[in-house]
Write an enzyme that holds these catalytic residues in place. Structure first.
Site, PDB file in Angstrom:
ATOM      1  N   ARG A 141      -6.674   7.986  17.282  1.00  0.00           N
ATOM      2  CA  ARG A 141      -5.715   7.729  16.483  1.00  0.00           C
ATOM      3  C   ARG A 141      -5.471   9.088  15.601  1.00  0.00           C
ATOM      4  O   ARG A 141      -6.283   9.792  15.393  1.00  0.00           O
ATOM      5  CB  ARG A 141      -6.047   6.810  15.374  1.00  0.00           C
ATOM      6  CG  ARG A 141      -6.287   5.280  16.076  1.00  0.00           C
ATOM      7  CD  ARG A 141      -4.877   4.847  16.580  1.00  0.00           C
ATOM      8  NE  ARG A 141      -5.186   3.482  16.957  1.00  0.00           N
ATOM      9  CZ  ARG A 141      -5.296   3.027  18.343  1.00  0.00           C
ATOM     10  NH1 ARG A 141      -5.321   3.905  19.228  1.00  0.00           N
ATOM     11  NH2 ARG A 141      -5.375   1.807  18.797  1.00  0.00           N
ATOM     12  N   ASP A 164      10.220  -6.924  -3.395  1.00  0.00           N
ATOM     13  CA  ASP A 164       9.176  -7.527  -2.813  1.00  0.00           C
ATOM     14  C   ASP A 164       8.865  -8.880  -2.842  1.00  0.00           C
ATOM     15  O   ASP A 164       9.350  -9.458  -3.940  1.00  0.00           O
ATOM     16  CB  ASP A 164       7.861  -6.813  -3.253  1.00  0.00           C
ATOM     17  CG  ASP A 164       6.726  -6.816  -2.372  1.00  0.00           C
ATOM     18  OD1 ASP A 164       6.250  -7.712  -1.823  1.00  0.00           O
ATOM     19  OD2 ASP A 164       6.263  -5.595  -2.121  1.00  0.00           O
ATOM     20  N   TYR A 212       5.096  -6.539  17.205  1.00  0.00           N
ATOM     21  CA  TYR A 212       5.426  -5.604  16.168  1.00  0.00           C
ATOM     22  C   TYR A 212       5.988  -4.322  16.544  1.00  0.00           C
ATOM     23  O   TYR A 212       7.292  -3.730  15.984  1.00  0.00           O
ATOM     24  CB  TYR A 212       4.031  -5.088  15.513  1.00  0.00           C
ATOM     25  CG  TYR A 212       3.982  -4.093  14.365  1.00  0.00           C
ATOM     26  CD1 TYR A 212       4.699  -4.660  13.013  1.00  0.00           C
ATOM     27  CD2 TYR A 212       3.652  -3.065  14.655  1.00  0.00           C
ATOM     28  CE1 TYR A 212       4.512  -3.810  12.141  1.00  0.00           C
ATOM     29  CE2 TYR A 212       3.769  -2.122  13.397  1.00  0.00           C
ATOM     30  CZ  TYR A 212       4.238  -2.286  12.427  1.00  0.00           C
ATOM     31  OH  TYR A 212       4.366  -1.500  11.125  1.00  0.00           O
ATOM     32  N   PHE A 252       0.810  -1.210   0.091  1.00  0.00           N
ATOM     33  CA  PHE A 252      -0.049   0.230   0.031  1.00  0.00           C
ATOM     34  C   PHE A 252       0.857   1.341  -0.107  1.00  0.00           C
ATOM     35  O   PHE A 252       0.796   1.892  -0.956  1.00  0.00           O
ATOM     36  CB  PHE A 252      -0.789  -0.009   1.207  1.00  0.00           C
ATOM     37  CG  PHE A 252      -1.206   1.182   1.828  1.00  0.00           C
ATOM     38  CD1 PHE A 252      -2.138   2.211   0.876  1.00  0.00           C
ATOM     39  CD2 PHE A 252      -1.320   1.625   2.970  1.00  0.00           C
ATOM     40  CE1 PHE A 252      -2.484   3.425   1.126  1.00  0.00           C
ATOM     41  CE2 PHE A 252      -2.048   2.767   3.243  1.00  0.00           C
ATOM     42  CZ  PHE A 252      -2.321   3.893   2.615  1.00  0.00           C
ATOM     43  N   ASN A 262      -0.946   5.688  11.616  1.00  0.00           N
ATOM     44  CA  ASN A 262      -2.294   5.272  10.968  1.00  0.00           C
ATOM     45  C   ASN A 262      -2.492   5.775   9.548  1.00  0.00           C
ATOM     46  O   ASN A 262      -3.388   6.438   9.271  1.00  0.00           O
ATOM     47  CB  ASN A 262      -3.387   5.666  11.885  1.00  0.00           C
ATOM     48  CG  ASN A 262      -3.339   4.727  13.196  1.00  0.00           C
ATOM     49  OD1 ASN A 262      -2.688   5.372  14.278  1.00  0.00           O
ATOM     50  ND2 ASN A 262      -3.992   3.435  13.212  1.00  0.00           N
ATOM     51  N   GLY A 270       2.070  -7.517  -0.428  1.00  0.00           N
ATOM     52  CA  GLY A 270       1.811  -6.579  -1.478  1.00  0.00           C
ATOM     53  C   GLY A 270       1.180  -7.246  -2.816  1.00  0.00           C
ATOM     54  O   GLY A 270       1.022  -8.336  -2.681  1.00  0.00           O
ATOM     55  N   SER A 272       4.266   4.631  14.715  1.00  0.00           N
ATOM     56  CA  SER A 272       3.832   5.012  16.169  1.00  0.00           C
ATOM     57  C   SER A 272       3.630   4.283  17.235  1.00  0.00           C
ATOM     58  O   SER A 272       3.443   4.533  18.420  1.00  0.00           O
ATOM     59  CB  SER A 272       2.541   6.062  15.860  1.00  0.00           C
ATOM     60  OG  SER A 272       1.607   5.099  15.432  1.00  0.00           O
ATOM     61  N   VAL A 299      -8.420  -0.028   9.389  1.00  0.00           N
ATOM     62  CA  VAL A 299      -9.732   0.304   9.779  1.00  0.00           C
ATOM     63  C   VAL A 299     -10.681   1.161   8.994  1.00  0.00           C
ATOM     64  O   VAL A 299     -11.727   0.870   8.483  1.00  0.00           O
ATOM     65  CB  VAL A 299      -9.872   0.818  11.176  1.00  0.00           C
ATOM     66  CG1 VAL A 299      -9.176   2.409  11.239  1.00  0.00           C
ATOM     67  CG2 VAL A 299     -11.333   1.064  11.681  1.00  0.00           C
TER      68      VAL A 299
END
Length: 309
Positions: free
Chosen positions: A209, A32, A141, A12, A170, A37, A118, A185
């Site tokens: 967020r 990749d 993560y 993305f 995000n 992906g 973040s 989301v």
């Protein structure tokens, strides 16, 4: 014109960055393994694709050879995935980053721009998050992303290579897959609300967020690759605002002209309660300015996902 490598360039964020690099005339190579992906994200683009895994130094070195800048977007994303499988997340996101840094060092690459997260802040400290706060990662993560940052900073100090890490908050926008079990989301909400089905919210929906449109992230990468005095920097990349998940769903419903029905599930392990960035350091260090706000970004995303629906 520069020769550049985008790891994870079929993903993305990576594929959006690839397009921007091509538009400004760079010669672009992509590394990749297409585990997350999509080949379709690169359809029609004038890029050289090296298919391979970040965990293979040989494949990474083959991809790095002869480039000036590496944009390291490649990773195994998702906090829930890392909770389910911390071993693979750690191997790809730490060992993979180390391979990128070693290959870049060995081949005389000028700068590596590393995609961080973040999530490294966790729930500690005050809001908004600034880079001077002590990280407190919760999920595997987040731990892996923090470790990758530290390797980047270390390499810029002990070897003849420049690095920088961008802590994304995000990110959302076109080419974000709404169908994956680990989908972010916003594409999930857009698809569900457009289809008239309930949106699933984990926890009470009041977690907040700093939702950041992809164009802002792409611009930050371009700036971070070329800014003087930015080597070794760790910078927040965000809009600099805060929205709850409940509020996000309601805004998407308003933009679509649809009622929103919400169903609530238990909070997921590893999730951060509140996330909101101070982007002053990125502004002063690389000249970053978030140009696309949340609502404009949501409108662009809806048009991309639904074809103007």
């Amino acid at each position: 014109m520069s020769a550049v490598l985008v790891t994870g360039g079929a993903g993305f964020i990576g594929s959006n960055l690839v397009r921007a690099l091509l538009e400004r005339g760079d010669s672009v190579r992509v590394l990749d393994n297409f585990s997350t992906g999509s080949r379709g994200n690169l359809d029609g683009l004038d890029v050289v694709v090296v298919e391979g895994d970040l965990r293979s130094y040989e494949r990474v070195h083959a991809a790095v050879r002869g480039v000036d800048v590496v944009y390291h977007q490649g990773a195994l994303p998702s906090v829930p995935r890392s909770v389910q499988d911390p071993l693979t997340t750690t191997a790809v996101n730490i060992e993979g980053t180390l391979n990128v840094l070693l290959a870049a060092r060995d081949d005389g690459v000028r700068r590596v721009v590393n995609a961080s997260s973040s999530s490294v802040y966790g729930n500690g400290g005050t809001l908004p998050r600034d880079e001077g706060q002590s990280p407190d990662p919760i999920s595997p993560y987040a731990v892996a992303k923090l470790s990758a940052e530290r390797f980047c900073t270390s390499f810029s100090r002990v070897y003849e290579i420049e690095t920088g890490s961008l802590r994304y908050f995000n990110v959302f926008g076109p080419r974000q897959d709404p169908s994956s079990q680990y989908a972010a989301v916003i594409p999930r909400f857009v698809r569900a609300i457009a289809d008239g089905v309930p949106v699933t919210i984990y926890g009470d929906g009041e977690q907040s967020r700093d939702f950041t449109y992809i164009a802002n992230v792409v611009e930050a990468n371009l700036l971070a690759a070329d800014a003087d005095g930015a080597s070794g920097a760790i910078l927040n990349v965000a809009t600099g605002g805060s929205e709850t998940v409940n509020g996000l769903a309601d805004t998407i419903g308003r933009l679509l002209g649809r009622d929103v029905e919400k169903t609530f599930e238990p909070e997921r392990a590893g999730d951060v309660r509140a996330s909101w960035a101070d982007v002053a350091l990125a502004r002063s260090t690389i000249g970053f300015e978030p140009r696309v706000g949340l609502e404009e970004g949501l409108q662009r995303t809806i048009e991309s996902l639904l074809g103007g629906g």
